[in-house]
Design an enzyme around this catalytic site. Structure first.
Site, PDB file in Angstrom:
ATOM      1  N   ASP A 191      31.822  47.426  37.684  1.00 36.35           N
ATOM      2  CA  ASP A 191      31.408  46.673  38.874  1.00 36.35           C
ATOM      3  C   ASP A 191      30.349  47.427  39.679  1.00 36.35           C
ATOM      4  OD1 ASP A 191      32.815  44.360  38.477  1.00 36.35           O
ATOM      5  OD2 ASP A 191      34.547  44.959  39.665  1.00 36.35           O
ATOM      6  N   GLY A 244      38.653  35.507  38.594  1.00 37.45           N
ATOM      7  CA  GLY A 244      37.497  34.916  37.919  1.00 37.45           C
ATOM      8  C   GLY A 244      36.144  35.464  38.320  1.00 37.45           C
ATOM      9  N   GLY A 245      36.038  36.778  38.541  1.00 42.05           N
ATOM     10  CA  GLY A 245      34.737  37.387  38.812  1.00 42.05           C
ATOM     11  C   GLY A 245      34.084  36.785  40.042  1.00 42.05           C
ATOM     12  N   THR A 277      41.319  39.416  36.375  1.00 35.80           N
ATOM     13  CA  THR A 277      41.879  39.471  37.740  1.00 35.80           C
ATOM     14  C   THR A 277      43.043  38.482  37.926  1.00 35.80           C
ATOM     15  OG1 THR A 277      39.672  40.082  38.527  1.00 35.80           O
ATOM     16  CG2 THR A 277      41.237  39.433  40.200  1.00 35.80           C
ATOM     17  N   ASN A 335      39.595  44.417  35.992  1.00 39.09           N
ATOM     18  CA  ASN A 335      38.220  43.966  35.809  1.00 39.09           C
ATOM     19  C   ASN A 335      38.134  42.983  34.647  1.00 39.09           C
ATOM     20  OD1 ASN A 335      35.559  43.602  36.445  1.00 39.09           O
ATOM     21  ND2 ASN A 335      34.846  45.301  35.201  1.00 39.09           N
ATOM     22  N   SER A 371      33.365  44.476  45.048  1.00 34.03           N
ATOM     23  CA  SER A 371      34.290  43.553  44.384  1.00 34.03           C
ATOM     24  C   SER A 371      34.088  42.133  44.887  1.00 34.03           C
ATOM     25  CB  SER A 371      35.722  43.993  44.682  1.00 34.03           C
ATOM     26  OG  SER A 371      36.643  43.030  44.245  1.00 34.03           O
ATOM     27  N   SER A 372      34.403  41.172  44.033  1.00 36.08           N
ATOM     28  CA  SER A 372      34.416  39.766  44.472  1.00 36.08           C
ATOM     29  C   SER A 372      35.812  39.334  44.916  1.00 36.08           C
ATOM     30  CB  SER A 372      33.977  38.856  43.325  1.00 36.08           C
ATOM     31  OG  SER A 372      32.640  39.101  42.995  1.00 36.08           O
ATOM     32  N   ARG A 383      41.639  49.815  45.549  1.00 34.20           N
ATOM     33  CA  ARG A 383      40.680  49.568  44.468  1.00 34.20           C
ATOM     34  C   ARG A 383      40.452  50.868  43.698  1.00 34.20           C
ATOM     35  NH1 ARG A 383      37.462  45.955  42.002  1.00 34.20           N
ATOM     36  NH2 ARG A 383      35.215  46.117  42.048  1.00 34.20           N
TER      37      ARG A 383
HETATM   38  N1  GLY Z   1      36.568  43.241  38.952  1.00 31.51           N
HETATM   39  C1  GLY Z   1      36.492  42.005  39.619  1.00 31.51           C
HETATM   40  C2  GLY Z   1      36.044  42.193  41.004  1.00 31.51           C
HETATM   41  O1  GLY Z   1      36.584  43.056  41.670  1.00 31.51           O
HETATM   42  O2  GLY Z   1      35.134  41.535  41.448  1.00 31.51           O
END
Ligand code: GLY
Length: 558
Positions: free
Chosen positions: A412, A462-463, A370, A390, A441-442, A90
């Protein structure tokens, strides 16, 4: 030199549809050419990691809006007969990051500064991550140049066809530009650069210079990116627009390797990503909570209980999670604790939606973009890999001469843990921007095993909807007993605790929607709730894959 170009030729076909069945090996990515790239490597004797690396490099070409060399990601690897691993590549905050860089002369935060432009960019991890994975967990039969080959081939004449997803992302770019926002200088240049070409030919997107970038990485290795000419140009580009990333930040960037988060659910063993991903902990907590609420294999999922479960788990995400620290890891174990799930289940009313204040007072961020890819090889090795820049097109900056988009992943992070935000809520201190930290992160790469053998590989883009879409796909396969095709196609819902809205995809059953309203949920329709790419393995070894039709991917397998 020649081998880079030659190995990309003769790429196999992706499935003619968004779902596919195969006998030996399979790749499910969110672009057909990326799945084909992975399959080409599997056919040459590469293992699942080689294929994932090839798929990811291909995505860097064909999904510039979602991921790429200027971004970062997570990879969970199941290795039959030996320990699984989780790779964290990341993006990371530069050493000179400082929240005061995001304040105006009156000391007020300017959120646009962490959302767009040079101060939004984290140290990119993708190139280091892919090279590390290939070197340490690849088959050893294929060189880096061979694995990059299919991606190099896709750079063709310097353009890629614009598919529906890229078209919509480009429309979003122009809409922002004409939407009356204060567009930073960097972004204006980016839009001009892309726009000048799109206006000449709206069917093709120019990937200027990406060919030479891939060529250099394939032949010179990752140091060319982190310590060589590409690093020079990243630093110079960011410095020109007020960024603080240095050569040392890039040279010192390291892949972090962990044991995946492990938890059991519904008779299966799950391997997921630990922090700074929130995905593993939230998925594990959601599964525990649903079990505590009485959900069992063979049943359909009560959507009211699912919505309440997501609220509770997303609230814990916001309160407890951030980059790795002893406190965060301690609270991840709390989130996975079955007794705590029983206690939370008692607070859920089966007939009435809870209010948001039931679950606390911390805010969470929202985003999109993503890309996820899943791979299973002929030896049962599996990879779940999610990568991002992102938001779509990241910081909306490209490094001149090298053609890749730089992420805006520092967005984030939370900037402020004291001042209430627009919802009147405080943000979690654990996810505050700090030099050297990686933001929460998601991204939720997930591998599910049955008796040590892979049963399901899944994940999404998708966030925050990544988590809820991965949860629902896994539940549909593992609990409801649907095929992966039906599981991915089923309309989904999403609740992230805040705002107080239950998002539903169109085509839900009208009776269900009425029942949810009766129970007090505030519904809002949303076209996309995550884009899932999943592969299941049946007990007889048959592989079945589905690529979310709303993003346009197609699996590829034999
Ligand atoms: N940038 C999307 C995530 O990592 O949640």
């Amino acid at each position: 030199m020649l081998s880079v170009a030659v190995t990309g030729c003769g790429m196999p076909a992706a499935a003619p549809s968004w779902h596919h069945q195969a006998r030996h090996h399979m790749v499910a990515a969110d672009h057909p050419d990326a799945s084909r790239a992975g399959l080409a490597i599997l056919r040459r004797g590469g293992n699942a990691v080689d294929a994932a690396v090839a798929t990811s490099f291909a995505l860097a070409v064909v999904r510039p809006e979602s991921c790429g060399l200027g971004g970062g990601g997570f990879m969970v690897i199941h290795r039959p007969g030996t320990d699984p691993v989780a790779l964290d590549y990341r993006e990371q905050a530069p050493a000179a990051s400082n929240i005061n860089l995001y304040r105006d002369e009156n000391g007020e935060f300017v959120p646009e500064r962490i959302r767009r432009g040079a101060l939004a960019v984290g140290i990119p991890g993708t190139v280091r991550g892919l090279c590390y994975a290939h070197k340490k967990y690849g088959s050893g039969k294929l060189t880096l140049a061979e694995v990059v080959g299919p991606a190099f081939h896709l750079t063709g004449n310097g353009t890629i066809p614009i598919d529906e997803h890229l078209r919509l992302a480009l429309c979003g770019l122009y809409a922002d530009k004409v939407g009356g926002h204060a567009v930073p200088e960097t972004e204006q240049a980016f839009v001009r650069q892309i726009g000048s070409y799109a206006h000449i030919n709206e069917h093709y997107y120019r990937i200027t210079n990406l060919k030479r970038t891939l060529y250099a990485i394939a032949l010179e290795g990752e140091d060319y990116f982190y310590e060589g000419p590409i690093a020079d140009d990243i630093v110079a580009t960011l410095k020109q627009f007020g960024g603080v990333m240095t050569h040392a930040d890039l040279a010192n960037y390291e892949v972090r390797e962990f044991t995946p988060l492990k938890f059991d659910a519904f008779g299966y063993q799950c391997l997921a990503m630990p922090p700074p991903s929130s995905g593993g902990a939230v998925i594990g907590e959601a599964f525990n909570l649903l079990s505590a609420l009485g959900v069992q294999p063979g049943q359909s999922i009560d959507k009211h209980l699912l919505a309440e479960t997501l609220k509770a788990a997303f609230a814990d995400r916001a309160h407890f999670l951030g980059d790795r620290s002893p406190a965060v890891l301690h609270d991840v174990q709390r989130m996975l604790d079955a007794e705590r799930a029983t206690e939370l289940a008692r607070r859920i009313n089966r007939d009435r939606a809870s209010t948001t204040s039931t679950w606390g007072n911390i805010a969470i961020s929202d985003d999109g973009g993503t890309s996820h890819l899943s791979v299973i090889d002929r030896n049962g090795m599996a990879v779940a890999c999610t990568e991002s820049v992102n938001l779509e097109f990241g910081s909306r900056m490209r490094v001149a001469g090298w053609g890749f988009v730089l992420n805006n992943t520092l967005d984030d992070f939370a900037l402020d843990a004291t001042t209430p935000n627009a919802f009147g809520l405080r943000q979690s201190e654990r996810n505050l921007l700090r030099p050297g930290a990686r933001p929460l992160s998601s991204m939720s790469p997930l591998i599910v095993l049955k008796d040590g053998k892979v049963r399901l590989v899944a994940g999404a883009s998708g966030g925050p909807r990544i988590i809820s879409s991965t949860v629902q796909t896994a539940l549909n396969v593992l609990v409801v007993g649907q095929s992966v095709r039906a599981a991915v196609a089923a309309p989904r819902l999403h609740h992230q605790w805040l705002p107080e809205k239950l998002y539903v995809q169109p085509f839900q059953d009208v009776e269900l929607l009425n029942e949810l309203r009766r129970k007090g949920h505030t519904l809002q329709t949303r076209r996309d709730i995550g884009h899932v790419q999943a592969i299941e393995r049946l007990p007889d070894g048959t592989l079945r894959a589905a690529c979310d039709p709303l993003k346009g991917g197609r699996p590829a397998g034999d």
